[in-house]
Design a protein around this motif. Structure first.
Motif, PDB file in Angstrom:
ATOM      1  N   LEU A 181       5.302  -1.785 -14.571  1.00  0.00           N
ATOM      2  CA  LEU A 181       4.918  -2.912 -14.043  1.00  0.00           C
ATOM      3  C   LEU A 181       4.052  -2.543 -12.650  1.00  0.00           C
ATOM      4  O   LEU A 181       3.677  -3.708 -12.037  1.00  0.00           O
ATOM      5  N   HIS A 182       3.581  -1.544 -12.510  1.00  0.00           N
ATOM      6  CA  HIS A 182       2.773  -0.833 -11.453  1.00  0.00           C
ATOM      7  C   HIS A 182       3.380  -1.181  -9.930  1.00  0.00           C
ATOM      8  O   HIS A 182       2.660  -1.376  -8.977  1.00  0.00           O
ATOM      9  N   LEU A 239       8.936  -9.369 -13.628  1.00  0.00           N
ATOM     10  CA  LEU A 239       9.933  -8.191 -12.970  1.00  0.00           C
ATOM     11  C   LEU A 239      11.252  -8.340 -13.064  1.00  0.00           C
ATOM     12  O   LEU A 239      12.099  -7.539 -13.286  1.00  0.00           O
ATOM     13  N   ARG A 240      11.770  -9.763 -12.503  1.00  0.00           N
ATOM     14  CA  ARG A 240      13.050 -10.046 -12.705  1.00  0.00           C
ATOM     15  C   ARG A 240      13.749  -9.920 -14.158  1.00  0.00           C
ATOM     16  O   ARG A 240      14.770  -9.441 -14.348  1.00  0.00           O
ATOM     17  N   PRO A 297       2.893  -5.297  -6.148  1.00  0.00           N
ATOM     18  CA  PRO A 297       1.622  -5.835  -6.015  1.00  0.00           C
ATOM     19  C   PRO A 297       1.671  -7.272  -6.560  1.00  0.00           C
ATOM     20  O   PRO A 297       2.400  -7.680  -7.397  1.00  0.00           O
ATOM     21  N   HIS A 298       0.788  -7.714  -5.942  1.00  0.00           N
ATOM     22  CA  HIS A 298       0.698  -9.456  -6.132  1.00  0.00           C
ATOM     23  C   HIS A 298       0.259  -9.776  -7.337  1.00  0.00           C
ATOM     24  O   HIS A 298       0.573 -10.662  -8.047  1.00  0.00           O
ATOM     25  N   ALA A 355       0.529  -5.724  -1.608  1.00  0.00           N
ATOM     26  CA  ALA A 355       1.893  -5.818  -2.209  1.00  0.00           C
ATOM     27  C   ALA A 355       2.847  -6.446  -1.305  1.00  0.00           C
ATOM     28  O   ALA A 355       2.668  -6.541  -0.090  1.00  0.00           O
ATOM     29  N   LEU A 356       3.879  -6.954  -2.009  1.00  0.00           N
ATOM     30  CA  LEU A 356       5.130  -7.460  -1.203  1.00  0.00           C
ATOM     31  C   LEU A 356       6.315  -6.254  -1.202  1.00  0.00           C
ATOM     32  O   LEU A 356       6.748  -5.825  -2.333  1.00  0.00           O
ATOM     33  N   PRO A 357       7.128  -6.371   0.005  1.00  0.00           N
ATOM     34  CA  PRO A 357       8.223  -5.201  -0.083  1.00  0.00           C
ATOM     35  C   PRO A 357       9.511  -5.924  -0.696  1.00  0.00           C
ATOM     36  O   PRO A 357       9.765  -7.245  -0.204  1.00  0.00           O
ATOM     37  N   PHE A 358      10.075  -5.417  -1.453  1.00  0.00           N
ATOM     38  CA  PHE A 358      11.459  -5.726  -2.053  1.00  0.00           C
ATOM     39  C   PHE A 358      12.383  -4.634  -2.156  1.00  0.00           C
ATOM     40  O   PHE A 358      11.998  -3.498  -1.921  1.00  0.00           O
TER      41      PHE A 358
END
Length: 185
Positions: free
Chosen positions: A126-127, A165-166, A157-158, A100-103
């Motif tokens: 969106l998990h 998402l946006r 998550p990738h 996953a990527l942190p946001f």
């Protein structure tokens, strides 16, 4: 090979007063516990804390045994929950944790019921995993109207498309009249 030290989560809630963090941290320290991570906040006069601590098994037993008397003397509601050590995958082919990527999501809106629920529900669909969430009410400049502020750290998550998402966040925030910003951490 050194085995990892056992961990536990200590939660405590009580009326805020000077010295409360000192009392709790001393209780842990005097029983050979080590604070590794913590979150502590004053919520309108009630102080709440969550502490991840590590300790050898005899120290954890002493912490658990002494906690009730400590909580009573400190006028706190407190609990200690041991954390099970991470389990290895059942088989070598078992999937590892989802990459996953942190946001960071920040949002501001006129206060209204359901803001946290609506945003967290969208992220769930969106998990996206919420790692940390802070909210507060602050008076708006000039009018003093309650202004809701949110800061959320999440793991995207990738497999979740950032454009999707946006787009979905934009639609929801427009519907709720929320000013928002999403940025990588």
């Amino acid at each position: 090979m050194l085995l990892p030290m056992p961990h536990a989560i200590l939660t405590a809630i009580g009326s805020d007063r000077p010295g409360l963090v000192d009392e709790v941290s001393r209780f842990i320290f005097e029983r050979a516990g080590n604070i590794e991570d913590s979150r502590m906040v004053n919520l309108r006069g009630q102080f709440a804390m969550m502490v991840l601590l590590s300790a050898e098994p005899p120290a954890l037993t002493r912490l658990r045994t002494d906690l009730s008397a400590f909580a009573q003397s400190a006028l706190l509601h407190a609990e200690l929950k041991p954390i099970d050590p991470p389990q290895p995958p059942l088989s070598p082919s078992a999937p590892a944790a989802t990459p996953a990527l942190p946001f960071r999501l920040t949002a501001t809106a006129m206060d209204q019921p359901g803001l946290v629920h609506r945003i967290s529900h969208l992220l769930r669909t969106l998990h996206v995993n919420i790692e940390s969430l802070d909210t507060r009410l602050a008076p708006a400049p000039v009018t003093g109207t309650p202004l809701f502020e949110l800061e959320l750290l999440m793991a995207v998550p990738h497999s979740t498309q950032l454009s999707n998402l946006r787009t979905q966040l934009a639609q929801l925030c427009d519907e709720l009249n929320v000013d928002w910003q999403l940025a990588p951490v």
